[in-house]
Design a protein around this motif. Sequence first.
Motif, PDB file in Angstrom:
ATOM      1  N   ARG A  77       1.229  -1.373  -0.274  1.00  0.00           N
ATOM      2  CA  ARG A  77       0.342   0.047  -0.236  1.00  0.00           C
ATOM      3  C   ARG A  77       0.632   1.076  -0.003  1.00  0.00           C
ATOM      4  NH1 ARG A  77      -4.461  -1.834   4.387  1.00  0.00           N
ATOM      5  NH2 ARG A  77      -5.855  -3.744   2.952  1.00  0.00           N
ATOM      6  N   ALA A  78       1.795   0.800   0.468  1.00  0.00           N
ATOM      7  CA  ALA A  78       2.986   2.453   0.763  1.00  0.00           C
ATOM      8  C   ALA A  78       3.793   2.994  -0.305  1.00  0.00           C
ATOM      9  CB  ALA A  78       3.781   1.624   1.531  1.00  0.00           C
ATOM     10  N   ILE A  79       3.995   1.905  -1.100  1.00  0.00           N
ATOM     11  CA  ILE A  79       4.491   1.579  -2.170  1.00  0.00           C
ATOM     12  C   ILE A  79       3.895   2.569  -3.481  1.00  0.00           C
ATOM     13  CG2 ILE A  79       5.370   0.743  -4.355  1.00  0.00           C
ATOM     14  CD1 ILE A  79       7.008  -1.387  -2.203  1.00  0.00           C
ATOM     15  N   SER A  80       2.591   1.806  -3.365  1.00  0.00           N
ATOM     16  CA  SER A  80       1.338   2.177  -4.697  1.00  0.00           C
ATOM     17  C   SER A  80       1.232   3.079  -3.950  1.00  0.00           C
ATOM     18  CB  SER A  80      -0.131   1.193  -4.372  1.00  0.00           C
ATOM     19  OG  SER A  80      -1.367   1.925  -5.004  1.00  0.00           O
ATOM     20  N   LYS A  81       1.233   4.188  -3.100  1.00  0.00           N
ATOM     21  CA  LYS A  81       0.908   5.386  -2.467  1.00  0.00           C
ATOM     22  C   LYS A  81       1.493   6.123  -3.428  1.00  0.00           C
ATOM     23  CE  LYS A  81      -0.865   8.637   0.816  1.00  0.00           C
ATOM     24  NZ  LYS A  81      -1.690   8.851   2.131  1.00  0.00           N
ATOM     25  N   TRP A  82       2.949   5.949  -3.265  1.00  0.00           N
ATOM     26  CA  TRP A  82       3.943   7.043  -3.946  1.00  0.00           C
ATOM     27  C   TRP A  82       3.968   6.849  -5.064  1.00  0.00           C
ATOM     28  CZ3 TRP A  82       7.934   7.423  -6.855  1.00  0.00           C
ATOM     29  CH2 TRP A  82       9.554   9.008  -6.387  1.00  0.00           C
ATOM     30  N   LYS A 215      -7.948  -3.742  -1.743  1.00  0.00           N
ATOM     31  CA  LYS A 215      -8.223  -1.953  -0.899  1.00  0.00           C
ATOM     32  C   LYS A 215      -7.383  -1.807  -0.681  1.00  0.00           C
ATOM     33  CE  LYS A 215     -12.804  -3.060  -0.676  1.00  0.00           C
ATOM     34  NZ  LYS A 215     -14.585  -3.871   0.762  1.00  0.00           N
ATOM     35  N   GLY A 216      -6.630  -0.294  -1.080  1.00  0.00           N
ATOM     36  CA  GLY A 216      -5.791   0.013  -0.677  1.00  0.00           C
ATOM     37  C   GLY A 216      -3.836   0.075  -1.068  1.00  0.00           C
ATOM     38  N   HIS A 222      -9.055   2.665 -10.332  1.00  0.00           N
ATOM     39  CA  HIS A 222      -8.764   1.014 -11.321  1.00  0.00           C
ATOM     40  C   HIS A 222      -8.934  -0.025 -11.126  1.00  0.00           C
ATOM     41  CE1 HIS A 222      -5.784   3.819 -14.228  1.00  0.00           C
ATOM     42  NE2 HIS A 222      -5.725   3.988 -12.286  1.00  0.00           N
ATOM     43  N   GLN A 223      -9.980  -0.654  -9.554  1.00  0.00           N
ATOM     44  CA  GLN A 223      -9.941  -1.993  -8.481  1.00  0.00           C
ATOM     45  C   GLN A 223     -10.758  -2.391  -9.762  1.00  0.00           C
ATOM     46  OE1 GLN A 223     -11.563  -0.685  -5.306  1.00  0.00           O
ATOM     47  NE2 GLN A 223      -9.275   0.287  -4.711  1.00  0.00           N
ATOM     48  N   ARG A 224     -11.946  -1.704 -10.457  1.00  0.00           N
ATOM     49  CA  ARG A 224     -13.114  -2.904 -11.329  1.00  0.00           C
ATOM     50  C   ARG A 224     -12.153  -3.265 -12.434  1.00  0.00           C
ATOM     51  NH1 ARG A 224     -16.541  -5.634  -8.640  1.00  0.00           N
ATOM     52  NH2 ARG A 224     -14.369  -5.290  -7.538  1.00  0.00           N
ATOM     53  N   THR A 225     -11.216  -2.438 -13.336  1.00  0.00           N
ATOM     54  CA  THR A 225     -10.454  -2.934 -14.129  1.00  0.00           C
ATOM     55  C   THR A 225      -9.452  -3.791 -14.111  1.00  0.00           C
ATOM     56  OG1 THR A 225     -11.194  -1.317 -15.214  1.00  0.00           O
ATOM     57  CG2 THR A 225      -8.991  -2.165 -15.967  1.00  0.00           C
ATOM     58  N   ALA A 226      -9.020  -3.563 -12.673  1.00  0.00           N
ATOM     59  CA  ALA A 226      -7.515  -4.263 -12.502  1.00  0.00           C
ATOM     60  C   ALA A 226      -8.591  -5.997 -11.746  1.00  0.00           C
ATOM     61  CB  ALA A 226      -6.947  -3.892 -11.191  1.00  0.00           C
TER      62      ALA A 226
END
Length: 308
Positions: A77-82, A215-216, A222-226
């Motif tokens: 989550r931290a990497i994704s946020k950055w 989630k997160g 992008h969640q539905r496409t992923a």
Amino acid sequence: ESYSPKSKEMREIERIFEDGKDALQHEFKSLLNRHGRPVPPIVILDLLNTDEELAPIGLDTDLTLEQLSEKVTQDLRAISKWLTEYGKSSEFIRSYQSARSTMLSRSLAGLKEHLKSSSGSSFSSAQLSYGNQSSPAGGAKFRGQKEVPARKSIKRFVSFTKKASSLLQLEQGHRRQGSFPDPIKEETSDLETDLYINEISALLRLMQSEAHLMKGIVPEKHQRTAFDNIIQQVLDSLVNEGELLATAARKNVARHEFTAVLSIFPIVQHLRAVKPEFDLILEGCQAPTRAKLTSLLSTLDSTGAKAL
């Protein structure tokens, strides 16, 4: 002191920034590959035993399927946020889709192999359908294990198949003395039905778990496409397997072997029972994805109707 965008210093800063972004994307992918594991078959069977209604994961406070540890999830989550806020990159989402799609496929494939191998042991048909209540939870963490009666819906479907099969055999015996379906073929058909019903329920649970896990980690937009991309391979596999069962049933009808077609009915009833949950978890996915189970249900339904 100001620097020109084309100055040596700015180019060096940009290089360091891009190197850092690449390193984070590599670490994101590495975390998924190092810590991702298929859900053990025993855990999936315990999961199906725990509740009869298959309430969506995330709404059920008594049950949690932890596919990645909390520490790994926090790091992702931290990497994704950055990467999203500063790196302006979505490359990591493709890595996530690929890794989770592989784990989802391997989880369901492992369950199929487990059930097939169990069918050759002392397991009864009921145990195949509902799993082993006292089995250990295996590698994934699993809360809320409790003694719950076997799922009545599946049990009723299997019972219906066997009773109807016996009646039809008796009727055929009156019409043509000495002509009975091969009991080995009939038993194989019942086993395939049990296995496929388990696959349907297991896929629903695993899909719910995947939707909860992302989630997160995956940005909301992008969640539905992923999610659509993650489930494509395993959903196609399930649908193709159902279509093969329908094709085999149609061939049996053409040979007037109607007892073998009875295995279609419990699958149709089970798919109808769980389809609202599938529809819910597939909301926001592409129309072709949402239509796959509807098409399969229609195919199985029409195949069964031909035998009546």
